[in-house]
Design a protein around this motif. Sequence first.
Motif, PDB file in Angstrom:
ATOM      1  N   GLY A 105       1.751   3.714  -2.860  1.00 24.67           N
ATOM      2  CA  GLY A 105       1.739   4.299  -4.200  1.00 24.67           C
ATOM      3  C   GLY A 105       0.478   3.852  -4.914  1.00 24.67           C
ATOM      4  N   SER A 106       0.659   3.120  -6.015  1.00 29.59           N
ATOM      5  CA  SER A 106      -0.504   2.649  -6.775  1.00 29.59           C
ATOM      6  C   SER A 106      -0.833   1.188  -6.479  1.00 29.59           C
ATOM      7  CB  SER A 106      -0.247   2.820  -8.273  1.00 29.59           C
ATOM      8  OG  SER A 106       0.928   2.116  -8.655  1.00 29.59           O
ATOM      9  N   ALA A 107       0.077   0.490  -5.784  1.00 31.23           N
ATOM     10  CA  ALA A 107      -0.132  -0.934  -5.504  1.00 31.23           C
ATOM     11  C   ALA A 107      -0.384  -1.146  -4.011  1.00 31.23           C
ATOM     12  CB  ALA A 107       1.088  -1.740  -5.938  1.00 31.23           C
ATOM     13  N   ALA A 108      -1.053  -2.259  -3.681  1.00 34.86           N
ATOM     14  CA  ALA A 108      -1.306  -2.601  -2.275  1.00 34.86           C
ATOM     15  C   ALA A 108       0.019  -2.836  -1.556  1.00 34.86           C
ATOM     16  CB  ALA A 108      -2.191  -3.836  -2.204  1.00 34.86           C
ATOM     17  N   ILE A 109       0.065  -2.442  -0.295  1.00 34.55           N
ATOM     18  CA  ILE A 109       1.278  -2.586   0.491  1.00 34.55           C
ATOM     19  C   ILE A 109       0.896  -2.849   1.950  1.00 34.55           C
ATOM     20  CG2 ILE A 109       1.423  -0.109   0.985  1.00 34.55           C
ATOM     21  CD1 ILE A 109       4.475  -0.383   0.838  1.00 34.55           C
ATOM     22  N   ALA A 110       1.749  -3.581   2.673  1.00 33.28           N
ATOM     23  CA  ALA A 110       1.482  -3.874   4.081  1.00 33.28           C
ATOM     24  C   ALA A 110       2.782  -3.761   4.879  1.00 33.28           C
ATOM     25  CB  ALA A 110       0.888  -5.269   4.244  1.00 33.28           C
ATOM     26  N   ASN A 111       2.641  -3.507   6.183  1.00 29.82           N
ATOM     27  CA  ASN A 111       3.801  -3.328   7.049  1.00 29.82           C
ATOM     28  C   ASN A 111       3.432  -3.802   8.451  1.00 29.82           C
ATOM     29  OD1 ASN A 111       6.366  -2.533   7.812  1.00 29.82           O
ATOM     30  ND2 ASN A 111       5.782  -0.426   8.232  1.00 29.82           N
ATOM     31  N   MET A 112       4.329  -4.570   9.110  1.00 28.62           N
ATOM     32  CA  MET A 112       4.092  -5.011  10.481  1.00 28.62           C
ATOM     33  C   MET A 112       4.396  -3.854  11.424  1.00 28.62           C
ATOM     34  SD  MET A 112       3.029  -7.590  12.302  1.00 28.62           S
ATOM     35  CE  MET A 112       3.297  -9.114  11.393  1.00 28.62           C
ATOM     36  N   VAL A 113       3.402  -3.439  12.233  1.00 30.61           N
ATOM     37  CA  VAL A 113       3.559  -2.272  13.098  1.00 30.61           C
ATOM     38  C   VAL A 113       2.959  -2.565  14.476  1.00 30.61           C
ATOM     39  CG1 VAL A 113       3.443  -0.671  11.144  1.00 30.61           C
ATOM     40  CG2 VAL A 113       1.358  -1.240  12.393  1.00 30.61           C
ATOM     41  N   THR A 114       3.292  -1.716  15.442  1.00 32.26           N
ATOM     42  CA  THR A 114       2.696  -1.773  16.779  1.00 32.26           C
ATOM     43  C   THR A 114       1.790  -0.573  16.961  1.00 32.26           C
ATOM     44  OG1 THR A 114       4.609  -2.943  17.706  1.00 32.26           O
ATOM     45  CG2 THR A 114       3.166  -1.801  19.260  1.00 32.26           C
ATOM     46  N   LEU A 115       0.533  -0.840  17.336  1.00 31.48           N
ATOM     47  CA  LEU A 115      -0.452   0.212  17.506  1.00 31.48           C
ATOM     48  C   LEU A 115      -0.881   0.288  18.963  1.00 31.48           C
ATOM     49  CD1 LEU A 115      -2.881  -0.166  14.463  1.00 31.48           C
ATOM     50  CD2 LEU A 115      -1.745   1.940  15.154  1.00 31.48           C
TER      51      LEU A 115
END
Length: 271
Positions: free
Chosen positions: A141-151
């Motif tokens: 959205g308007s704020a920083a965000i992070a997510n643990m993912v597998t790439l």
Amino acid sequence: MNKLISRTRRVALIGVAATLIAAGGAAAKSEAPPNPVPSAALLESIVPPGAPGSDFVFHAVAPCRILDTRYGGGALQNATRTFRSSSALAAQGGNAAGCGIPTNAEAIQVNLGAVPVAPGGYVQGWATGQPVPLASLLNFGSAAIANMVTLPVNASEQFNLRVTGRANVFADVAGYYTKPAYVAVSPSGTIYDGIASGVVSVTKTSTGNYDVVFDRTVSKCAATASSLIWGSNTDPSPDNHSSYGGNKVKVGISNTSNAYVDDYFFLSLTC
């Protein structure tokens, strides 16, 4: 009458033969060798879980930044950019010294973040050269965000990130996945029944001696070898000394008289 008696005797003899076979008599013993070559089903108890290319082995690493577009490349706006997982990280805002990800990694586990420049959007990721997935890895959205993912990454250590909207992205790697390393080998030095993972080649160098080349450095791995024949008196011994080039394991097979002999064997590595 004689014909009837002869026919009766023939029937009786057939019955006796059938009884012998059922009871494990001489006729039954010739049906199969005492130590048959193992089938693929029998090897399921030996081979590590998962077929090559499906189940992977996870290796944790100390958290390390592999990319940050605020310091390399700039923000993405409705665009796709290619990144690397194990080399030239400084150009993409990552650790110039690298993050310990080997070239044979199949996928990486990262804490992927987005710092919006304009509110609203999402990030997708995939191995370079593969189709774009339908799902997103994170939405912002308007704020920083992070997510643990597998790439997943391709054979050239590359992956793509696409930002729909406008944002900078960063990624801190926490580990990577590789194929398990194992192989079943026949006496002639060929891969038995297609059972192999992470193997480049197998070569029989002389009687009872084999070279197995893997797709990674194995000199610091624990190598284990065993015969595939039930009741075999042979002893396969693996050696993965660093002087062999780093990615080679030599296997020597001896019998109870300490003479080299050819045999079926299974080799696995724990790294």
